[in-house]
Design an enzyme around this catalytic site. Structure first.
Site, PDB file in Angstrom:
ATOM      1  CG  HIS A 190      78.310-111.004 111.391  1.00 11.81           C
ATOM      2  ND1 HIS A 190      77.043-110.902 110.889  1.00 11.81           N
ATOM      3  CD2 HIS A 190      78.492-109.906 112.176  1.00 11.81           C
ATOM      4  CE1 HIS A 190      76.474-109.788 111.338  1.00 11.81           C
ATOM      5  NE2 HIS A 190      77.334-109.176 112.130  1.00 11.81           N
ATOM      6  CE1 TYR A 191      78.455-118.098 107.203  1.00  9.13           C
ATOM      7  CE2 TYR A 191      78.588-119.656 109.014  1.00  9.13           C
ATOM      8  CZ  TYR A 191      78.020-119.234 107.826  1.00  9.13           C
ATOM      9  OH  TYR A 191      77.012-119.970 107.267  1.00  9.13           O
ATOM     10  CB  THR A 192      83.510-113.772 105.761  1.00 10.17           C
ATOM     11  OG1 THR A 192      84.235-115.004 105.800  1.00 10.17           O
ATOM     12  CG2 THR A 192      84.219-112.723 106.596  1.00 10.17           C
ATOM     13  CG  HIS A 210      73.891-111.989 111.472  1.00  5.43           C
ATOM     14  ND1 HIS A 210      74.286-111.852 110.171  1.00  5.43           N
ATOM     15  CD2 HIS A 210      72.912-111.058 111.656  1.00  5.43           C
ATOM     16  CE1 HIS A 210      73.560-110.887 109.603  1.00  5.43           C
ATOM     17  NE2 HIS A 210      72.730-110.397 110.477  1.00  5.43           N
ATOM     18  CG  ASP A 226      76.196-115.130 110.072  1.00  7.20           C
ATOM     19  OD1 ASP A 226      74.975-114.956 109.973  1.00  7.20           O
ATOM     20  OD2 ASP A 226      77.010-114.196 110.156  1.00  7.20           O
ATOM     21  CD  GLU A 265      81.045-110.399 108.536  1.00  7.24           C
ATOM     22  OE1 GLU A 265      81.272-111.621 108.436  1.00  7.24           O
ATOM     23  OE2 GLU A 265      79.995-109.857 108.150  1.00  7.24           O
TER      24      GLU A 265
HETATM   25 ZN   LIG Z   1      76.186-112.260 109.475  1.00  9.54          ZN
END
Ligand SMILES: [Zn+2]
Length: 241
Positions: A27-29, A134, A144, A92
């Site tokens: 993921h990215y935040t 994700h 993301d 993340e």
């Molecule tokens: Zn995510």
């Protein structure tokens, strides 16, 4: 590899068996700052968390232990797995994301991710095709870690899969739409083998899944249209399984 421990209360209290861990989700935040991201991932009200967070300097922070189910995937599907929190490790990466100013991931961040990924793959015997974003597992809701995420580099480091093809050869195919029904069928079948869950019956879902696939494996053109190049990449990917 140094991992700093931190604590998020957002996880299922029941331990899970090691062998239930099959998938690694990136993921990215998507928030303004690292501090805010950690705050959110540790706030009981958000009901969100991940097992790890990697900041832009490459520092790895553990928020939830692997043996617990963290809350990062939401409604999702990959291969025969559904609601992937149960079967996955969530990572993340600090990045503002599309909403607040999407930037390239930092080199140190990616190097740490490779190290962590290798360790997790070995420990839980994670199949390389199960290293996903994700957006791959929840294409209707998520984009993301996005098209700036270096999937190809990761695969080169044996964290994930990639296709091999001649870009020049394929360029002429890029905008040629796939019209034949059997080609479309074959494409879906190939992507199902990779892990994508999709149905040709729901049009929006179909388009969004193609976008997710493009974002991951053909970031030069993300338009949700099935073209000849997508077809060839999908077929090529199945050879890597
Ligand atoms: Zn995510």
């Amino acid at each position: 590899m140094k991992v700093t421990n931190f604590y998020s209360p957002n996880f299922n209290r029941k331990k899970r068996p090691e062998k239930s861990i099959k998938i690694m989700i990136i993921h990215y935040t998507g928030m303004q700052s690292e501090r805010e991201s950690i705050k959110r991932l540790c706030n009981p009200i958000s009901k969100l968390s991940s097992h790890y967070l990697i900041n832009q300097k490459g520092k790895i922070i553990r928020l939830v232990q692997d043996k617990y189910v963290a809350w990062h995937a939401g409604k999702s599907c990959w291969g025969r797995y559904k609601s992937l929190n149960e079967n996955s490790i969530g990572i993340e990466l600090v990045n503002k994301g599309h909403q607040f100013g999407y930037t390239n991931f930092k080199k140190k961040q990616i190097l740490s991710l490779v190290k962590l990924g290798k360790r997790l793959i070995k420990k839980y015997k994670i199949n390389k095709k199960n290293i996903v974003g994700h957006s791959d597992i929840a294409p209707l809701r998520k984009i993301d870690p996005g098209e700036k995420f270096p999937w190809k580099y990761l695969a080169k480091k044996r964290v994930g899969i990639w296709h091999d093809y001649e870009p020049n050869f394929l360029k002429k195919f890029r905008r040629t739409k796939v019209l034949a029904k059997q080609d479309k069928k074959r494409f879906v079948k190939n992507l199902n083998r990779v892990g994508y869950c999709f149905s040709t019956k729901k049009k929006l879902f179909f388009i969004k899944t193609i976008k997710a696939f493009q974002r991951h494996f053909r970031k030069e053109l993300i338009n949700g249209i099935l073209d000849q190049e997508c077809l060839i990449i999908a077929q090529n990917l199945t050879k890597k399984l």
